[in-house]
Enzyme design. Structure first.
Site, PDB file in Angstrom:
ATOM      1  N   THR A  41       0.834  -1.210   0.000  1.00  0.00           N
ATOM      2  CA  THR A  41       0.000   0.000   0.000  1.00  0.00           C
ATOM      3  C   THR A  41       0.862   1.251   0.000  1.00  0.00           C
ATOM      4  OG1 THR A  41      -1.751  -1.149   1.205  1.00  0.00           O
ATOM      5  CG2 THR A  41      -1.752   1.254   1.345  1.00  0.00           C
ATOM      6  N   CYS A  42       1.881   1.276   0.865  1.00  0.00           N
ATOM      7  CA  CYS A  42       2.701   2.469   1.047  1.00  0.00           C
ATOM      8  C   CYS A  42       3.254   3.005  -0.278  1.00  0.00           C
ATOM      9  CB  CYS A  42       3.842   2.156   2.010  1.00  0.00           C
ATOM     10  SG  CYS A  42       5.035   3.466   2.153  1.00  0.00           S
ATOM     11  N   GLY A 115      -0.555 -15.518  -1.627  1.00  0.00           N
ATOM     12  CA  GLY A 115      -0.173 -16.693  -0.840  1.00  0.00           C
ATOM     13  C   GLY A 115      -1.216 -17.087   0.182  1.00  0.00           C
ATOM     14  N   GLY A 176     -14.204  11.965   8.191  1.00  0.00           N
ATOM     15  CA  GLY A 176     -13.129  11.587   9.112  1.00  0.00           C
ATOM     16  C   GLY A 176     -11.963  12.560   9.028  1.00  0.00           C
ATOM     17  N   GLU A 199     -16.435  15.270  10.838  1.00  0.00           N
ATOM     18  CA  GLU A 199     -15.744  14.429  11.826  1.00  0.00           C
ATOM     19  C   GLU A 199     -16.665  14.118  13.000  1.00  0.00           C
ATOM     20  OE1 GLU A 199     -12.762  12.746  12.550  1.00  0.00           O
ATOM     21  OE2 GLU A 199     -13.678  12.438  14.515  1.00  0.00           O
ATOM     22  N   THR A 265     -12.121   6.856   7.378  1.00  0.00           N
ATOM     23  CA  THR A 265     -12.568   6.565   8.750  1.00  0.00           C
ATOM     24  C   THR A 265     -11.774   5.412   9.355  1.00  0.00           C
ATOM     25  OG1 THR A 265     -14.306   5.259   7.729  1.00  0.00           O
ATOM     26  CG2 THR A 265     -14.922   7.441   8.482  1.00  0.00           C
ATOM     27  N   GLY A 266     -10.568   5.224   8.872  1.00  0.00           N
ATOM     28  CA  GLY A 266      -9.710   4.187   9.446  1.00  0.00           C
ATOM     29  C   GLY A 266      -9.476   3.034   8.483  1.00  0.00           C
ATOM     30  N   ASP A 307       0.577  -3.631   9.914  1.00  0.00           N
ATOM     31  CA  ASP A 307      -0.846  -3.292  10.080  1.00  0.00           C
ATOM     32  C   ASP A 307      -1.701  -4.515  10.398  1.00  0.00           C
ATOM     33  OD1 ASP A 307      -0.071  -0.769   9.338  1.00  0.00           O
ATOM     34  OD2 ASP A 307      -1.453  -0.573   7.655  1.00  0.00           O
ATOM     35  N   HIS A 439      22.857  27.917  12.986  1.00  0.00           N
ATOM     36  CA  HIS A 439      21.983  29.067  12.721  1.00  0.00           C
ATOM     37  C   HIS A 439      22.188  29.502  11.287  1.00  0.00           C
ATOM     38  CE1 HIS A 439      19.839  32.795  13.320  1.00  0.00           C
ATOM     39  NE2 HIS A 439      20.857  33.422  12.754  1.00  0.00           N
TER      40      HIS A 439
HETATM   41  P1  NAI Z   1      -7.822   7.694  11.303  1.00  0.00           P
HETATM   42  O1  NAI Z   1      -8.039   6.619  12.267  1.00  0.00           O
HETATM   43  O2  NAI Z   1      -6.552   8.511  11.335  1.00  0.00           O
HETATM   44  O3  NAI Z   1      -9.050   8.749  11.392  1.00  0.00           O
HETATM   45  C1  NAI Z   1     -10.392   8.352  11.188  1.00  0.00           C
HETATM   46  C2  NAI Z   1     -11.310   9.481  11.646  1.00  0.00           C
HETATM   47  O4  NAI Z   1     -12.637   9.182  11.217  1.00  0.00           O
HETATM   48  C3  NAI Z   1     -11.348   9.605  13.170  1.00  0.00           C
HETATM   49  O5  NAI Z   1     -11.083  10.951  13.511  1.00  0.00           O
HETATM   50  C4  NAI Z   1     -12.785   9.179  13.513  1.00  0.00           C
HETATM   51  O6  NAI Z   1     -13.296   9.840  14.639  1.00  0.00           O
HETATM   52  C5  NAI Z   1     -13.552   9.568  12.234  1.00  0.00           C
HETATM   53  N1  NAI Z   1     -14.835   8.869  12.042  1.00  0.00           N
HETATM   54  C6  NAI Z   1     -15.089   7.545  12.226  1.00  0.00           C
HETATM   55  N2  NAI Z   1     -16.402   7.281  11.951  1.00  0.00           N
HETATM   56  C7  NAI Z   1     -16.992   8.449  11.565  1.00  0.00           C
HETATM   57  C8  NAI Z   1     -18.322   8.833  11.162  1.00  0.00           C
HETATM   58  N3  NAI Z   1     -19.335   7.962  11.088  1.00  0.00           N
HETATM   59  N4  NAI Z   1     -18.566  10.120  10.841  1.00  0.00           N
HETATM   60  C9  NAI Z   1     -17.561  11.051  10.926  1.00  0.00           C
HETATM   61  N5  NAI Z   1     -16.288  10.734  11.299  1.00  0.00           N
HETATM   62  C10 NAI Z   1     -15.991   9.471  11.607  1.00  0.00           C
HETATM   63  O7  NAI Z   1      -8.029   7.009   9.867  1.00  0.00           O
HETATM   64  P2  NAI Z   1      -7.483   7.346   8.409  1.00  0.00           P
HETATM   65  O8  NAI Z   1      -7.233   8.813   8.237  1.00  0.00           O
HETATM   66  O9  NAI Z   1      -8.463   6.678   7.501  1.00  0.00           O
HETATM   67  O10 NAI Z   1      -6.090   6.624   8.346  1.00  0.00           O
HETATM   68  C11 NAI Z   1      -6.007   5.203   8.459  1.00  0.00           C
HETATM   69  C12 NAI Z   1      -4.672   4.763   8.984  1.00  0.00           C
HETATM   70  O11 NAI Z   1      -3.657   5.020   8.056  1.00  0.00           O
HETATM   71  C13 NAI Z   1      -4.311   5.462  10.268  1.00  0.00           C
HETATM   72  O12 NAI Z   1      -3.902   4.510  11.208  1.00  0.00           O
HETATM   73  C14 NAI Z   1      -3.187   6.364   9.875  1.00  0.00           C
HETATM   74  O13 NAI Z   1      -2.242   6.528  10.938  1.00  0.00           O
HETATM   75  C15 NAI Z   1      -2.577   5.656   8.677  1.00  0.00           C
HETATM   76  N6  NAI Z   1      -1.970   6.645   7.787  1.00  0.00           N
HETATM   77  C16 NAI Z   1      -0.857   7.302   8.189  1.00  0.00           C
HETATM   78  C17 NAI Z   1      -0.307   8.290   7.397  1.00  0.00           C
HETATM   79  C18 NAI Z   1       0.871   9.044   7.903  1.00  0.00           C
HETATM   80  O14 NAI Z   1       1.556   8.543   8.796  1.00  0.00           O
HETATM   81  N7  NAI Z   1       1.168  10.231   7.400  1.00  0.00           N
HETATM   82  C19 NAI Z   1      -0.866   8.640   6.098  1.00  0.00           C
HETATM   83  C20 NAI Z   1      -2.041   7.903   5.790  1.00  0.00           C
HETATM   84  C21 NAI Z   1      -2.550   6.934   6.611  1.00  0.00           C
END
Ligand code: NAI
Length: 460
Positions: A41-42, A115, A176, A199, A265-266, A307, A439
């Site tokens: 994915t990354c 696999g 989200g 959110e 939303t995760g 993950d 600096h």
């Molecule tokens: P997330 O877990 O960061 O955020 C999901 C948000 O959706 C939460 O704030 C939650 O309260 C909200 N939510 C849930 N149900 C809802 C509803 N019915 N209505 C409104 N809001 C709602 O999930 P996200 O952004 O999808 O990311 C997934 C994963 O991927 C995370 O674990 C993240 O850390 C990782 N990721 C990390 C990146 C980075 O390190 N820069 C970049 C992209 C993803």
């Protein structure tokens, strides 16, 4: 039938790093990947392509907002969306080909296909069965939706669809306010879309430091993003050309229209097709593979990382686990310090954090002090129109040991690492404060925050 010391299933940052380290430690290694290209994915549909779009649109913003101020005159560039997409695709190709090269260099076999594990010690890919003394599950995660919302990757998209839209939408609703929503929302806001983020909770980025959350929301709002907080999305209807998002805020129900809806939303662990339940591999109620402190599942010779197991869904967390489990398999002492895993949001400005937040320290009853320094006092940041934000370092009140750090500002994602290294060495804030910083650099703001934990910052 071929036989290996280790077969890793999945070639994302967890899997490919694990494979390379296993090979470097002298283990005969193969990695199974069903996608056309390595990197998971990354590299294919996550971190790397999103960072390409973030970079391109940040350059656009810079040209629109700041070039004139520096005497760089002329019209700001216009957007050729298909060329920007080609740039993004080229970045993916360079990176995925890079992993292919590293596999060849390190003599890791790429077994192409999806696999499954018919029994411990065996991995089936297509009709072939391969033998392995150890198997590492590194199959990652997929977007998780919410009830009432069906992702079609055309108008209702996950991060995958959001990276390759046919055109820049006029209106986008992001469900989200987490990492993906804010990163991809920023991309499209900078490209001219009207972006509304809905959110569920009362704050954006729920796990972040409270002060960072407030300033972050203020800055994103200034960039044109709208926020509806405390609003639970109930469903999305697609009819004709558009989408209608219904949400509930308190007792009131409301709708918002959009051309494109991004569902962020995760994510949930992806272990479909591995045959884990037939095998008897234990999982948690969230579908994560259950492991012990050394990434071993309940079945001998089967391990899992990234993950697919518990913990933050971050590429670098998976990489660290990949390296550590390789060491365990080679008879060494693999270890991951889960207390020092940075997290970064690549918006403008960037947001980065490591260790404890103030709220966590208060909950745990740990006495602490906070040293804070605004980028307004940093000469380099002022020269570069990048003075929004601050560095906050949290240190133990009595011992001065650094317990956490939270940065919103220029290059926050790079600055955080100085503090990570300090934390790994059990450093005190004074150790950072007494270290000479060149600096003019943004990193002086880190030193000033460390000074603010003691007798005070100089430039505030
Ligand atoms: P997330 O877990 O960061 O955020 C999901 C948000 O959706 C939460 O704030 C939650 O309260 C909200 N939510 C849930 N149900 C809802 C509803 N019915 N209505 C409104 N809001 C709602 O999930 P996200 O952004 O999808 O990311 C997934 C994963 O991927 C995370 O674990 C993240 O850390 C990782 N990721 C990390 C990146 C980075 O390190 N820069 C970049 C992209 C993803």
């Amino acid at each position: 039938m071929s036989s290996y010391d280790v077969i890793i299933i999945g070639s994302g940052p967890g899997g490919y790093v694990c494979a390379i380290r296993c090979a470097q430690l002298g283990l005969k290694t193969a990695c199974v990947e069903g996608r056309e290209t390595l990197g998971g994915t990354c590299l294919n549909i996550g971190c790397i392509p999103s960072k390409a779009l973030l970079h391109a649109t940040e350059m656009l913003h810079e040209a629109q907002a700041n070039f004139g101020k520096m005497g760089l005159m002329g019209d700001a560039p216009s957007v050729d969306w298909s060329k920007m997409q080609s740039y993004k695709d080229g970045t993916i190709e360079q990176n995925t080909k890079g992993i292919e090269y590293l596999f060849k260099k390190n003599k890791v076999d790429w077994i192409k296909g999806w696999g499954s594990i018919p029994e411990p010690g065996k991995v089936k890919v297509g009709d072939e069965i391969h033998e392995a003394k150890n198997i590492v599950i590194a199959t990652g995660s997929v977007p998780a939706s919410i009830p009432g919302v069906e992702i079609d990757e055309e108008r209702v998209v996950s991060s995958t669809g959001a990276l390759s839209l046919d055109e820049v939408p006029g209106k986008m609703v992001v469900i989200g306010a987490g990492v993906i929503g804010l990163e991809m929302g920023s991309v499209y806001a900078r490209l001219g879309a009207e972006v509304t983020v809905v959110e569920y909770l009362d704050t954006i980025t729920p796990t972040m430091d409270g002060e960072v959350q407030k300033q972050f929301q203020k800055l994103l709002s200034k960039q044109g993003m709208e926020f509806v907080l405390g609003a639970a999305v109930q469903g999305v209807e697609t009819s004709g050309e558009g989408c209608r998002v219904t949400y509930k805020k308190g007792d009131e129900e409301a709708t918002v229209e959009a051309d494109i809806v991004l569902v962020s939303t995760g994510r949930k662990p992806f272990t479909d097709g591995l045959g884990l339940s037939d095998l008897g591999v234990e999982t948690t109620d969230k579908g994560q593979v259950r492991t012990d402190a050394h990434w071993a599942t309940n079945l001998e010779g089967i391990y899992a990382i990234g993950d697919a197991i518990t913990g933050p869904m971050l590429a670098h967390k998976a990489e660290d686990e990949g390296m550590a489990v390789a060491e365990v398999l080679a008879g060494k002492a693999g270890h991951v310090n889960y207390g020092v895993i940075p997290s970064v949001i690549y918006t403008h400005p960037e947001v980065a954090s490591v260790g404890r937040t103030e709220a966590e320290l208060k909950d745990e009853g740990v006495p602490y002090k906070a040293g804070k320094f605004s980028f307004m006092g940093n000469g380099r940041a002022k020269a570069n129109f990048a003075a929004d934000g601050f560095v906050k370092i949290l240190a133990h009140k009595e011992t001065d040991r650094i317990l956490g750090a939270h940065i919103i500002g220029p290059m926050a994602g790079d600055l955080i690492h100085e503090i990570c290294v300090a934390m790994e060495f059990g450093a005190a804030a004074e150790d950072l404060a007494l270290t000479c910083h060149a600096h003019p650099t943004y990193s002086e703001a880190v030193r000033e925050a460390a000074l603010a934990c003691g007798d005070g910052a100089i430039h505030s």
